[in-house]
Write an enzyme that holds these catalytic residues in place. Structure first.
Site, mmCIF file in Angstrom:
data_model
loop_
_atom_site.group_PDB
_atom_site.id
_atom_site.type_symbol
_atom_site.label_atom_id
_atom_site.label_comp_id
_atom_site.label_asym_id
_atom_site.label_seq_id
_atom_site.Cartn_x
_atom_site.Cartn_y
_atom_site.Cartn_z
ATOM 1 N N SER A 151 1.581 2.086 4.244
ATOM 2 C CA SER A 151 1.703 2.180 2.534
ATOM 3 C C SER A 151 0.539 0.886 2.420
ATOM 4 C CB SER A 151 2.932 1.774 2.040
ATOM 5 O OG SER A 151 2.739 1.292 0.726
ATOM 6 N N HIS B 38 -0.625 6.034 2.263
ATOM 7 C CA HIS B 38 0.434 6.112 1.161
ATOM 8 C C HIS B 38 0.109 5.458 -0.008
ATOM 9 C CE1 HIS B 38 4.503 7.157 0.059
ATOM 10 N NE2 HIS B 38 4.862 5.663 -0.312
ATOM 11 N N ASP C 188 1.356 3.773 -3.501
ATOM 12 C CA ASP C 188 2.515 3.352 -4.286
ATOM 13 C C ASP C 188 1.815 3.238 -5.611
ATOM 14 O OD1 ASP C 188 4.630 3.745 -2.402
ATOM 15 O OD2 ASP C 188 3.956 2.276 -1.544
ATOM 16 N N HIS D 33 2.332 8.363 -4.085
ATOM 17 C CA HIS D 33 3.818 8.415 -4.434
ATOM 18 C C HIS D 33 3.817 7.786 -5.995
ATOM 19 C CE1 HIS D 33 8.038 6.122 -3.194
ATOM 20 N NE2 HIS D 33 8.051 7.149 -4.187
ATOM 21 N N MET E 247 5.745 6.163 -8.927
ATOM 22 C CA MET E 247 7.067 5.755 -9.401
ATOM 23 C C MET E 247 6.720 5.584 -10.778
ATOM 24 S SD MET E 247 8.041 3.539 -6.065
ATOM 25 C CE MET E 247 5.963 3.958 -5.320
ATOM 26 N N MET F 136 13.985 8.191 -0.138
ATOM 27 C CA MET F 136 13.755 6.650 -0.140
ATOM 28 C C MET F 136 15.024 5.860 0.781
ATOM 29 S SD MET F 136 11.108 6.101 -1.926
ATOM 30 C CE MET F 136 11.291 4.205 -1.775
ATOM 31 N N ASP G 22 10.647 6.348 3.399
ATOM 32 C CA ASP G 22 9.922 5.317 2.750
ATOM 33 C C ASP G 22 10.975 4.137 2.509
ATOM 34 O OD1 ASP G 22 8.322 3.576 1.522
ATOM 35 O OD2 ASP G 22 8.014 5.080 -0.336
HETATM 36 C C1 DX5 Z 1 8.626 0.803 -2.110
HETATM 37 C C2 DX5 Z 1 7.357 1.825 -1.791
HETATM 38 C C3 DX5 Z 1 7.188 1.864 -0.239
HETATM 39 C C4 DX5 Z 1 6.675 0.509 0.426
HETATM 40 C C5 DX5 Z 1 7.466 0.435 1.736
HETATM 41 O O1 DX5 Z 1 8.967 1.133 -3.363
HETATM 42 O O2 DX5 Z 1 7.785 3.004 -2.066
HETATM 43 O O3 DX5 Z 1 6.150 2.527 0.155
HETATM 44 O O4 DX5 Z 1 5.388 0.278 0.430
HETATM 45 O O5 DX5 Z 1 7.090 -0.815 2.255
HETATM 46 P P1 DX5 Z 1 7.930 -1.172 3.846
HETATM 47 O O6 DX5 Z 1 7.287 -0.109 4.660
HETATM 48 O O7 DX5 Z 1 7.340 -2.678 3.814
HETATM 49 O O8 DX5 Z 1 9.443 -1.299 3.342
HETATM 50 ZN ZN ZN Z 2 6.142 4.697 -1.289
#
Ligand code: DX5
Ligand code: ZN
Length: 235
Positions: free
Chosen positions: A24, A47, A49, A80, A82, A151, A189
């Site tokens: 990510s 990935h 975000d 992804h 959000m 998640m 994730d």
């Molecule tokens: C959180 C994101 C993740 C995040 C994961 O809302 O969706 O993709 O980047 O980061 P790590 O791997 O550091 O938990």
């Molecule tokens: Zn994510």
């Protein structure tokens, strides 16, 4: 088993499943994203975000940014979303030609319509559930999706510890996919690391987002290979 064989094709269960590592870029250096993308070229996808400061309390990329990332990335984009109003804004990301778009079930009023709109742009489609959202909410969507994202932290920030209580849902999702005999990737994730990836893979996940675990490492390719090996239980 080294590099994955399937990439964005989907491997049937219960045959040997290829493990996919998706770093990510939320944990990358935002001032040097093209360079950062160059350090993860052995990953299966990057990935991305997208956060709107409404669905989650953080703000990241919009369509212009994702468009540029798509132009310079050596690997496919796994976007992804959000965001609120995802039925309206989600298709704009698929229009950019990204490999995959994931939306949150909690943000969609019309998931079937959204899936159709995303697919018509040629992208793979995934649905995501927050830690407290039961799988019963996506029950009808299994035949429609390419990937299911569980998640394992509350979405919004990188670097959080994995919520152990979400792992039961990973197993539940894995069983639901296997029972239906479907080729659906199962992504996790949040808080994925070399300490826990083998355990999560054993529950049936095959696609792992790793932000801080990859970008916090000096040698990202080495870390990606290590995570992939651990997921295959080879390390
Ligand atoms: C959180 C994101 C993740 C995040 C994961 O809302 O969706 O993709 O980047 O980061 P790590 O791997 O550091 O938990
Ligand atoms: Zn994510």
């Amino acid at each position: 088993m080294g590099q994955t064989q399937c990439s964005w094709q989907f491997c049937a269960r219960p045959k040997v499943i290829s493990m996919h590592i998706h770093p990510s870029i939320l944990s990358a250096d935002f001032a040097n994203l093209e360079k950062e993308l160059g350090t993860i070229s052995t990953a299966d996808a990057v990935h991305v975000d997208v956060m709107d400061n409404h669905f989650v309390p953080n703000l990241t990329f919009g369509t212009q940014m994702v468009d540029r990332l798509q132009e310079v990335s050596p690997i496919p984009l796994d976007v992804h979303l959000m965001i609120e109003n995802v039925d309206q804004y989600g298709p704009k990301y698929a229009e950019l030609g990204v490999a995959s778009v994931t939306f949150h079930i909690e943000a969609s009023q019309n998931p079937l319509g959204l899936i159709k709109a995303l697919r018509s742009q040629g992208s793979k489609v995934a649905v995501a559930v927050r830690p407290n959202t039961p799988l019963s909410q996506i029950e009808d969507l299994y035949p429609e999706i390419d990937m299911l994202l569980i998640m394992t932290v509350e979405p919004g920030f990188g670097g959080q510890p994995l919520m152990e209580e979400t792992l039961a849902k990973v197993l539940e999702a894995s069983n639901a996919i296997a029972e239906r005999g479907m080729k659906i990737r199962l992504q996790v994730d949040g808080g994925v690391s070399s300490q826990n990836i083998s355990r999560i893979a054993a529950l049936g996940a095959d696609t792992f987002v790793a932000g801080s675990a990859v970008f916090g490492s000096l040698d990202r390719d080495e870390q990606i290979a290590k995570l992939r090996s651990l997921a295959h239980n080879l390390a």
